[in-house]
Design an enzyme around this catalytic site. Structure first.
Site, PDB file in Angstrom:
ATOM      1  N   LYS A  33      -5.793   0.189  10.309  1.00 17.35           N
ATOM      2  CA  LYS A  33      -5.619   0.449   8.932  1.00 17.35           C
ATOM      3  C   LYS A  33      -4.131   0.693   8.812  1.00 17.35           C
ATOM      4  O   LYS A  33      -3.302   1.490   9.855  1.00 17.35           O
ATOM      5  CB  LYS A  33      -6.325   1.760   8.317  1.00 17.35           C
ATOM      6  CG  LYS A  33      -6.010   1.983   6.931  1.00 17.35           C
ATOM      7  CD  LYS A  33      -6.652   3.317   6.275  1.00 17.35           C
ATOM      8  CE  LYS A  33      -6.286   4.653   6.899  1.00 17.35           C
ATOM      9  NZ  LYS A  33      -4.708   4.596   6.199  1.00 17.35           N
ATOM     10  N   GLU A  58      -6.330   6.001  -2.651  1.00 19.17           N
ATOM     11  CA  GLU A  58      -6.207   7.224  -2.427  1.00 19.17           C
ATOM     12  C   GLU A  58      -5.533   7.842  -3.806  1.00 19.17           C
ATOM     13  O   GLU A  58      -4.452   7.574  -4.005  1.00 19.17           O
ATOM     14  CB  GLU A  58      -5.456   7.972  -1.175  1.00 19.17           C
ATOM     15  CG  GLU A  58      -5.517   9.176  -1.147  1.00 19.17           C
ATOM     16  CD  GLU A  58      -4.969   9.536   0.406  1.00 19.17           C
ATOM     17  OE1 GLU A  58      -4.931  10.831   0.734  1.00 19.17           O
ATOM     18  OE2 GLU A  58      -4.864   8.775   1.154  1.00 19.17           O
TER      19      GLU A  58
END
Length: 412
Positions: free
Chosen positions: A234, A304
């Site tokens: 990631k 997020e």
């Protein structure tokens, strides 16, 4: 054989070994209960194996007191019994008594706290995640940083495990994720990969490990897969440079998960941990960022700290899974930090960085503190270990001899 296959087969191999040992114990114990004639043809030689559950005769003689000749006779007797049992089984066309197979009866049964669900035995891949997204099945993702936490999330049926750079804040005690080094992440990836069998394993690329050049990004990403046991990586952001890096990694055979919204590695440029996409212009940019990450070949993206409506819109705008954290309920899945969701935040540092969006499903930290406090109290009061936890005794007759030698020498 690949690491994923080994993780799938290992429990069955262990279970088969355990079943075999149990059968050996039962057979030996049954044979041992019969009288065993000594070398001179005299009285039966009585023996037992207290550490393995084998026993014979009627007296509690410990194996440590047996002579070498006794041991040879015991072994010879057991070998003869095994040979006769195998011959009888062969004549009857039955399996050998100690034949090891991987039939269903050897599959380890789930015990309390362990997963016993056929769906949870299937290894998760990026293809499986896409199927879950297309079917509308929410994806459960959590972080893990060591072997114990990896075992816990695997047993719980988590679909994706992220070895995140959040390790710096919840394990290593840093104030942000910026100080986390690649070697630190690699170390924790190795531990997690040894504890997980089913979930897709994703390793975080820490700050400074992929920005300098695509060559360095490739080198580090390959190490997370080859040495760390990860299956994907990631990286944060969706600016042109990071999009190019993601594209290069994907073309090099590395599965890449994106990360937009609040990107903790941009802490210094964002001015702290702040929610993103709260204004229309920024919200539109997040939707475009999600599209660009999909275009670069990312198989999924973390979203997020953005408003629910924005996360919903960008989830609808792309065809890859979106994993929300503080982004409402309309993403393809959710992710939380292991320590946060378990309530392991008794240290002031943890309490300071616990996000508002995190639901605490337990109070593990309080339980740990209570147990440790009780341990200290019992040690201080000389209540522990006590007789119940002092199991080792000297051999018969040796205590008196020991006392005589020690105290006699002291008196002299």
């Amino acid at each position: 054989m690949s690491g994923r296959i080994w993780r799938s087969v290992l429990p069955a191999l262990r279970a088969g070994g355990a079943q075999r040992l149990a059968r050996v114990s039962r057979t030996a114990a049954e044979g041992a209960r019969r009288a065993h004639t000594g070398p001179q043809g005299g009285s039966p030689m009585e023996w037992r194996f207290p550490s393995r559950g084998f026993s014979g005769g009627s007296t509690p003689d410990d194996l440590s007191e047996a002579t070498p000749e006794d041991l040879k006779k015991i072994i010879s007797d057991l070998q003869a019994r095994l040979s006769r049992a195998e011959s009888a089984a062969a004549a009857a066309g039955a399996p050998a008594p100690f034949e090891q197979t991987l039939s269903p009866e050897h599959i380890q049964k789930a015990t309390k706290g362990e997963v016993h669900d056929e769906r949870k035995k299937k290894c998760v891949t990026i293809v499986e995640l896409q199927k879950m997204r297309d079917a509308g099945t929410p994806i459960a993702m959590a972080t893990a940083y060591d072997f114990p936490s990896a075992v816990h999330v695997d047993n719980a049926g988590v679909d994706v495990v992220l070895v995140g750079d959040s390790v710096g804040m919840v394990v290593l005690g840093y104030d942000t994720t910026l100080p986390v080094t690649f070697d630190e992440i690699l170390h924790h990836c190795k531990a997690v990969s040894r504890g997980c069998r089913r979930p897709l394993l994703v390793g975080d690329m820490p700050f400074g490990s992929y920005e300098v050049s695509t060559a360095e990004a490739q080198r580090n990403a390959y190490r997370l897969l080859k040495e760390g046991g990860m299956e994907a990586i990631k990286l944060e952001g969706a600016d042109p440079a990071r999009l190019h890096t993601a594209e290069v990694l994907v073309k090099g055979g590395i599965a890449v998960m994106g990360h937009i919204g609040l990107t903790p590695q941009s802490y210094s440029t964002l001015g702290g941990f702040r929610a993103q996409g709260r204004h229309s212009k920024a919200a539109v940019e997040l939707v475009e960022s999600a599209r660009r990450l999909e275009g670069a070949g990312c198989f999924a993206t973390v979203v997020e700290c953005v408003p629910d409506e924005v996360a919903h819109a960008l989830t609808e705008a792309v065809s890859i899974p979106t994993i929300g954290i503080g982004a409402g309920q309309h993403t393809s899945g959710q992710v939380l930090v292991y320590h946060d969701l378990l309530g392991m935040m008794q240290h002031p540092h943890h309490a300071k960085v616990t996000p508002k969006f995190c639901k605490q499903y337990s109070a593990v930290g309080a339980t740990i503190n209570a147990a440790l406090t009780q341990y200290v109290d019992e040690v201080r009061a000389r209540e522990f270990p006590g007789a119940a936890y002092s199991p080792y005794k000297m051999a018969k007759g040796e205590l008196e001899a020991f006392r005589a030698k020690v105290w006699g020498a002291g008196a002299g």
